[in-house]
Scaffold this motif. Structure first.
Motif, PDB file in Angstrom:
ATOM      1  N   TYR A 141       0.823  -1.155  -0.173  1.00 52.01           N
ATOM      2  CA  TYR A 141       0.053   0.091   0.035  1.00 52.01           C
ATOM      3  C   TYR A 141       0.984   1.364   0.096  1.00 52.01           C
ATOM      4  O   TYR A 141       0.320   2.446   0.155  1.00 52.01           O
ATOM      5  CB  TYR A 141      -1.065  -0.041   1.101  1.00 52.01           C
ATOM      6  CG  TYR A 141      -2.059  -1.000   1.252  1.00 52.01           C
ATOM      7  CD1 TYR A 141      -2.892  -1.220   0.140  1.00 52.01           C
ATOM      8  CD2 TYR A 141      -2.198  -1.959   2.245  1.00 52.01           C
ATOM      9  CE1 TYR A 141      -3.840  -2.323   0.127  1.00 52.01           C
ATOM     10  CE2 TYR A 141      -3.009  -3.015   2.230  1.00 52.01           C
ATOM     11  CZ  TYR A 141      -3.994  -3.048   1.179  1.00 52.01           C
ATOM     12  OH  TYR A 141      -4.887  -3.937   0.986  1.00 52.01           O
ATOM     13  N   TYR A 143       1.861   3.715  -1.930  1.00 50.10           N
ATOM     14  CA  TYR A 143       1.526   4.278  -3.324  1.00 50.10           C
ATOM     15  C   TYR A 143       2.439   5.304  -3.707  1.00 50.10           C
ATOM     16  O   TYR A 143       2.748   6.317  -2.724  1.00 50.10           O
ATOM     17  CB  TYR A 143       0.111   4.617  -3.303  1.00 50.10           C
ATOM     18  CG  TYR A 143      -1.028   3.874  -3.290  1.00 50.10           C
ATOM     19  CD1 TYR A 143      -1.199   3.063  -4.405  1.00 50.10           C
ATOM     20  CD2 TYR A 143      -1.756   3.275  -2.172  1.00 50.10           C
ATOM     21  CE1 TYR A 143      -2.090   2.160  -4.372  1.00 50.10           C
ATOM     22  CE2 TYR A 143      -2.418   2.339  -1.840  1.00 50.10           C
ATOM     23  CZ  TYR A 143      -2.756   1.494  -3.176  1.00 50.10           C
ATOM     24  OH  TYR A 143      -3.711   0.630  -3.166  1.00 50.10           O
ATOM     25  N   PHE A 175      -7.680  -6.819  -1.727  1.00 50.05           N
ATOM     26  CA  PHE A 175      -7.584  -5.514  -0.805  1.00 50.05           C
ATOM     27  C   PHE A 175      -7.841  -6.130   0.432  1.00 50.05           C
ATOM     28  O   PHE A 175      -8.828  -7.154   0.813  1.00 50.05           O
ATOM     29  CB  PHE A 175      -8.356  -4.533  -1.164  1.00 50.05           C
ATOM     30  CG  PHE A 175      -8.135  -3.798  -2.733  1.00 50.05           C
ATOM     31  CD1 PHE A 175      -6.712  -3.956  -2.879  1.00 50.05           C
ATOM     32  CD2 PHE A 175      -9.064  -2.891  -3.109  1.00 50.05           C
ATOM     33  CE1 PHE A 175      -6.265  -3.101  -4.050  1.00 50.05           C
ATOM     34  CE2 PHE A 175      -8.626  -2.126  -4.269  1.00 50.05           C
ATOM     35  CZ  PHE A 175      -7.571  -2.440  -4.800  1.00 50.05           C
ATOM     36  N   LYS A 180      -6.148   2.356   3.508  1.00 42.19           N
ATOM     37  CA  LYS A 180      -5.297   2.590   2.607  1.00 42.19           C
ATOM     38  C   LYS A 180      -5.726   2.783   1.215  1.00 42.19           C
ATOM     39  O   LYS A 180      -5.189   3.779   0.382  1.00 42.19           O
ATOM     40  CB  LYS A 180      -4.401   1.341   2.582  1.00 42.19           C
ATOM     41  CG  LYS A 180      -3.620   1.102   3.978  1.00 42.19           C
ATOM     42  CD  LYS A 180      -2.707   2.201   4.133  1.00 42.19           C
ATOM     43  CE  LYS A 180      -1.605   2.070   5.479  1.00 42.19           C
ATOM     44  NZ  LYS A 180      -0.968   3.015   5.730  1.00 42.19           N
TER      45      LYS A 180
END
Length: 410
Positions: A141, A143, A175, A180
């Motif tokens: 996660y 990003y 997921f 997140k």
């Protein structure tokens, strides 16, 4: 089947023996050795049991992802230990042989294993071990917003500075952290882009995987020049066994509908014009087409009616399409946007200096921007994750591409 199981057992025993030798050379404390043996056996039994429970009619689940993560966590460090100690054993045998021939042999033909070699092996093995743990806890996660300017001499004037946000490979069935995902949606909305493009793989296999995330992805803001998408290979539901063809067809129908439910216009071998001022560019979207995957994309149908001179952006999920068909097509596609590879979710990247992943041995274009004869492809590293429940070195990506008029400075 029995022969394969025997070979597998021999390989596992070989790796475990060498890994244990490294630990044993490093420490002689009995409770440490017995703890290591217990943990190793427990992991092997658990992984083996979970593989026997895999159901082809269900496909990937949270448990299969955990199992694969554990397998990599156990296997890769031990393989490193095995390789280091195996080469040390070759050295020990050669050294003993030379000593024997020269008459300098000691009581032991083969010299003892050196502790510092085991320490080095354990130190090296600790790097992927800790990296894989990080990848499964934080990396998946982590990003990154990656910005990229691309210059085109024939870009229509009105589109100079036009910005496109690209996401790809959502894999919503993987997921497990709403906070997140909402953070990632916020990152998308913070970008001052004119249009957003989604280059496929909204799920792993089943349409129902996306249902808990519909409201979350509906938070993606409206873009002045639209939200468009294409299908990826996982959107066809071809990696599981279906009870009936009707059930598979219904799942495919439901997956196509998902894109509309989150506000994206799904393009199925077609094109549309994006108009700004007195100028326009063509946006072309094809179904999945991959050298080693489903070939549903029809580039000729999608570009029917377009001229060679018109500026064209193509959405095609699999980057292998670029060399196989797109660059050979007479219509001249200026820019292709893809995903699919995920950068294998494992590699090393130092922006501007170094980029490596095992994915590069399978795909010539696997992450980032590539150019041939003035034509470009950008391969998004993926928004989500699949199979291995993490990312090491190759982080989830939100791309912002700025179209610029002029010649590239590179």
């Amino acid at each position: 089947m029995a022969f394969r199981l025997l070979i597998l057992f021999i390989v596992i025993a070989f790796i475990e023996l060498y890994a244990f030798q490294a630990v044993k050379t490093f420490t002689k404390v009995r409770w440490v050795l017995w703890t290591y043996i217990f943990l190793s056996l427990t992991a092997i039994v658990f992984i083996g049991y979970q593989f026997t429970k895999f159901d082809r009619s269900v496909g990937q689940t949270k448990m299969t992802m955990i199992t694969l993560g554990l397998l990599l966590l156990v296997l890769i460090p031990k393989l490193i230990l095995t390789l280091v100690l195996f080469f040390e054993d070759i050295y020990r045998v050669l050294s003993g042989t030379i000593s024997k021939i020269s008459g300098n042999a000691t009581d032991s033909f083969i010299p003892e294993r050196r502790k510092f070699v085991s320490q080095i092996a354990l130190g090296i093995a600790a790097i992927p071990f800790s990296s894989l743990i990080y990848g499964m806890t934080f990396g998946k996660y982590n990003y990154k917003v990656i910005t990229q300017q691309i210059f085109f001499p024939d870009l229509p004037d009105a589109f100079d500075g036009f910005k496109i946000t690209q996401i790809s490979d959502v894999h919503s069935g993987s997921f497990d952290n709403p906070e997140k995902i909402n953070y990632a949606i916020d990152l998308i909305n913070e970008q001052e882009s004119d249009m957003i493009l989604f280059t496929g793989d909204i799920v792993n296999t089943h349409a129902k995987e996306m249902l808990p995330w519909i409201d979350t992805f509906n938070r993606i803001k409206k873009f002045e020049y639209g939200k468009y998408s294409v299908l990826g290979n996982h959107d066809y539901g071809e990696y599981v066994d279906w009870k009936t063809a009707k059930e598979k067809d219904q799942n495919f129908h439901d997956i196509k509908a998902l894109y509309g439910k989150i506000g994206f216009n799904l393009m199925l071998n077609e094109h549309t014009y994006i108009k700004k001022g007195n100028d326009k560019i063509a946006l072309v979207g094809v179904e999945n087409w991959g050298v080693k995957f489903k070939k549903a994309g029809d580039l000729h149908k999608a570009s029917e009616g377009l001229t060679k001179e018109e500026f064209k952006i193509l959405m095609s999920h699999d980057p292998s399409h670029w060399d196989a068909e797109v660059n050979k097509h007479p219509k001249d596609f200026h820019l292709m946007l893809s995903g699919h590879t995920h950068g294998l979710q494992f590699g090393i990247e130092i922006p501007g200096f170094f980029k490596w992943s095992p994915a590069q041995y399978v795909y010539e274009q696997w992450a980032g921007l590539y150019e041939k004869a003035g034509k470009y492809i950008y391969v998004n590293r993926g928004f989500g994750f699949h199979a291995y429940p993490g990312r090491v070195g190759i982080m989830p990506e939100i791309t912002v591409i700025e179209l610029k008029k002029g010649k590239s400075l590179v």
